[in-house]
Design a protein around this motif. Sequence first.
Motif, PDB file in Angstrom:
ATOM      1  N   ALA A  61      -9.006 -24.779-127.557  1.00 47.32           N
ATOM      2  CA  ALA A  61     -10.146 -25.166-126.847  1.00 47.32           C
ATOM      3  C   ALA A  61     -10.335 -23.919-125.654  1.00 47.32           C
ATOM      4  O   ALA A  61      -9.464 -23.185-125.288  1.00 47.32           O
ATOM      5  N   LEU A  62     -11.635 -23.922-125.419  1.00 44.50           N
ATOM      6  CA  LEU A  62     -11.879 -22.648-124.614  1.00 44.50           C
ATOM      7  C   LEU A  62     -11.764 -23.125-122.935  1.00 44.50           C
ATOM      8  O   LEU A  62     -11.713 -24.554-122.519  1.00 44.50           O
ATOM      9  N   ASP A  63     -11.574 -21.975-122.407  1.00 38.84           N
ATOM     10  CA  ASP A  63     -11.275 -22.069-121.054  1.00 38.84           C
ATOM     11  C   ASP A  63     -12.494 -22.228-120.180  1.00 38.84           C
ATOM     12  O   ASP A  63     -13.137 -21.438-119.525  1.00 38.84           O
ATOM     13  N   TRP A  64     -13.309 -23.427-120.279  1.00 36.50           N
ATOM     14  CA  TRP A  64     -14.540 -23.521-119.655  1.00 36.50           C
ATOM     15  C   TRP A  64     -14.298 -23.490-118.033  1.00 36.50           C
ATOM     16  O   TRP A  64     -15.513 -22.847-117.491  1.00 36.50           O
ATOM     17  N   ILE A  65     -13.166 -23.738-117.357  1.00 35.93           N
ATOM     18  CA  ILE A  65     -13.175 -23.498-116.029  1.00 35.93           C
ATOM     19  C   ILE A  65     -13.068 -21.977-115.828  1.00 35.93           C
ATOM     20  O   ILE A  65     -13.802 -21.457-114.709  1.00 35.93           O
ATOM     21  N   GLY A  66     -12.557 -21.215-116.400  1.00 29.39           N
ATOM     22  CA  GLY A  66     -12.291 -19.811-116.341  1.00 29.39           C
ATOM     23  C   GLY A  66     -13.674 -19.053-116.543  1.00 29.39           C
ATOM     24  O   GLY A  66     -14.013 -18.321-115.909  1.00 29.39           O
ATOM     25  N   PHE A  67     -14.441 -19.513-117.527  1.00 24.91           N
ATOM     26  CA  PHE A  67     -15.548 -18.843-117.858  1.00 24.91           C
ATOM     27  C   PHE A  67     -16.811 -19.212-116.537  1.00 24.91           C
ATOM     28  O   PHE A  67     -17.511 -18.436-116.364  1.00 24.91           O
ATOM     29  N   SER A  68     -16.707 -20.626-116.258  1.00 23.32           N
ATOM     30  CA  SER A  68     -17.547 -20.869-115.155  1.00 23.32           C
ATOM     31  C   SER A  68     -17.322 -20.127-113.894  1.00 23.32           C
ATOM     32  O   SER A  68     -18.098 -19.770-113.131  1.00 23.32           O
ATOM     33  N   TYR A  69     -15.735 -19.941-113.573  1.00 18.22           N
ATOM     34  CA  TYR A  69     -15.490 -19.044-112.518  1.00 18.22           C
ATOM     35  C   TYR A  69     -16.059 -17.587-112.401  1.00 18.22           C
ATOM     36  O   TYR A  69     -16.643 -16.990-111.700  1.00 18.22           O
ATOM     37  N   ALA A  70     -15.929 -17.010-114.028  1.00 17.80           N
ATOM     38  CA  ALA A  70     -16.467 -15.717-114.044  1.00 17.80           C
ATOM     39  C   ALA A  70     -17.872 -15.649-113.925  1.00 17.80           C
ATOM     40  O   ALA A  70     -18.527 -14.638-113.289  1.00 17.80           O
ATOM     41  N   CYS A 117     -11.221 -15.621-121.993  1.00 13.31           N
ATOM     42  CA  CYS A 117     -11.385 -15.393-123.417  1.00 13.31           C
ATOM     43  C   CYS A 117      -9.894 -15.350-124.053  1.00 13.31           C
ATOM     44  O   CYS A 117      -9.527 -15.986-124.911  1.00 13.31           O
ATOM     45  N   LEU A 118      -9.118 -14.572-123.332  1.00  9.16           N
ATOM     46  CA  LEU A 118      -7.674 -14.199-123.644  1.00  9.16           C
ATOM     47  C   LEU A 118      -6.982 -15.514-123.625  1.00  9.16           C
ATOM     48  O   LEU A 118      -6.189 -16.006-124.525  1.00  9.16           O
ATOM     49  N   ALA A 119      -7.196 -16.089-122.380  1.00  8.16           N
ATOM     50  CA  ALA A 119      -6.441 -17.449-122.061  1.00  8.16           C
ATOM     51  C   ALA A 119      -6.866 -18.459-123.200  1.00  8.16           C
ATOM     52  O   ALA A 119      -5.994 -19.555-123.604  1.00  8.16           O
ATOM     53  N   SER A 120      -8.286 -18.475-123.692  1.00 11.33           N
ATOM     54  CA  SER A 120      -8.686 -19.390-124.630  1.00 11.33           C
ATOM     55  C   SER A 120      -7.955 -19.275-125.988  1.00 11.33           C
ATOM     56  O   SER A 120      -7.691 -20.239-126.861  1.00 11.33           O
ATOM     57  N   GLN A 121      -7.762 -18.011-126.497  1.00  8.23           N
ATOM     58  CA  GLN A 121      -7.111 -17.556-127.758  1.00  8.23           C
ATOM     59  C   GLN A 121      -5.563 -17.989-127.712  1.00  8.23           C
ATOM     60  O   GLN A 121      -4.886 -18.309-128.418  1.00  8.23           O
ATOM     61  N   ASN A 122      -4.933 -17.520-126.385  1.00  7.77           N
ATOM     62  CA  ASN A 122      -3.389 -17.835-126.330  1.00  7.77           C
ATOM     63  C   ASN A 122      -3.206 -18.234-124.936  1.00  7.77           C
ATOM     64  O   ASN A 122      -3.268 -17.617-124.111  1.00  7.77           O
ATOM     65  N   PRO A 123      -2.764 -19.618-124.825  1.00  9.23           N
ATOM     66  CA  PRO A 123      -2.643 -20.369-123.385  1.00  9.23           C
ATOM     67  C   PRO A 123      -1.857 -19.427-122.405  1.00  9.23           C
ATOM     68  O   PRO A 123      -1.768 -19.771-121.274  1.00  9.23           O
ATOM     69  N   GLU A 124      -0.657 -18.837-123.373  1.00 10.54           N
ATOM     70  CA  GLU A 124       0.127 -18.250-122.351  1.00 10.54           C
ATOM     71  C   GLU A 124      -0.209 -16.673-121.760  1.00 10.54           C
ATOM     72  O   GLU A 124       0.489 -16.142-120.911  1.00 10.54           O
TER      73      GLU A 124
END
Length: 136
Positions: free
Chosen positions: A31-40, A75-82
């Motif tokens: 899943a994409l980190d939509w909140i993170g991308f919105s923040y960016a 993007c990194l968090a979307s690829q690996n949630p850790e």
Amino acid sequence: MTSCSSAGNEFVQPRPHPRCPGRSGRVRVMALDWIGFSYAVLVAAGGIIGWFKAGSVTSLAAGLLFGLLSAVGACLASQNPENVWLSLGTSATLALLMGARFLTSWKFMPAGLMALTSGLMVARILAGMRQRPRRS
């Protein structure tokens, strides 16, 4: 290879991965980190708005730099949630810088808004880290 059709969609039985017999050939979709991308986008837009309204090249450069770092972190968090360290560092730095700026000016726009949203991002990332099961 076994296949069946369901509502026009073709489903194919996965073949074993050639180098790892226990793995299937399916691609794992994260899943994409939509909140993170919105923040960016919010951070970058803040820098652009600061440049348009006040002609501040520093605001433009900082907004684009921190927006880019936040997008890469998402993007990194979307690829690996850790892998949240870049997002955490970027949002914590912005929370501290904009929080200090807010405390000196007491103006909510833009320093207070960015300090608040950055603080919420830090809280979200830390809460996500806490909920994740630890490896032993």
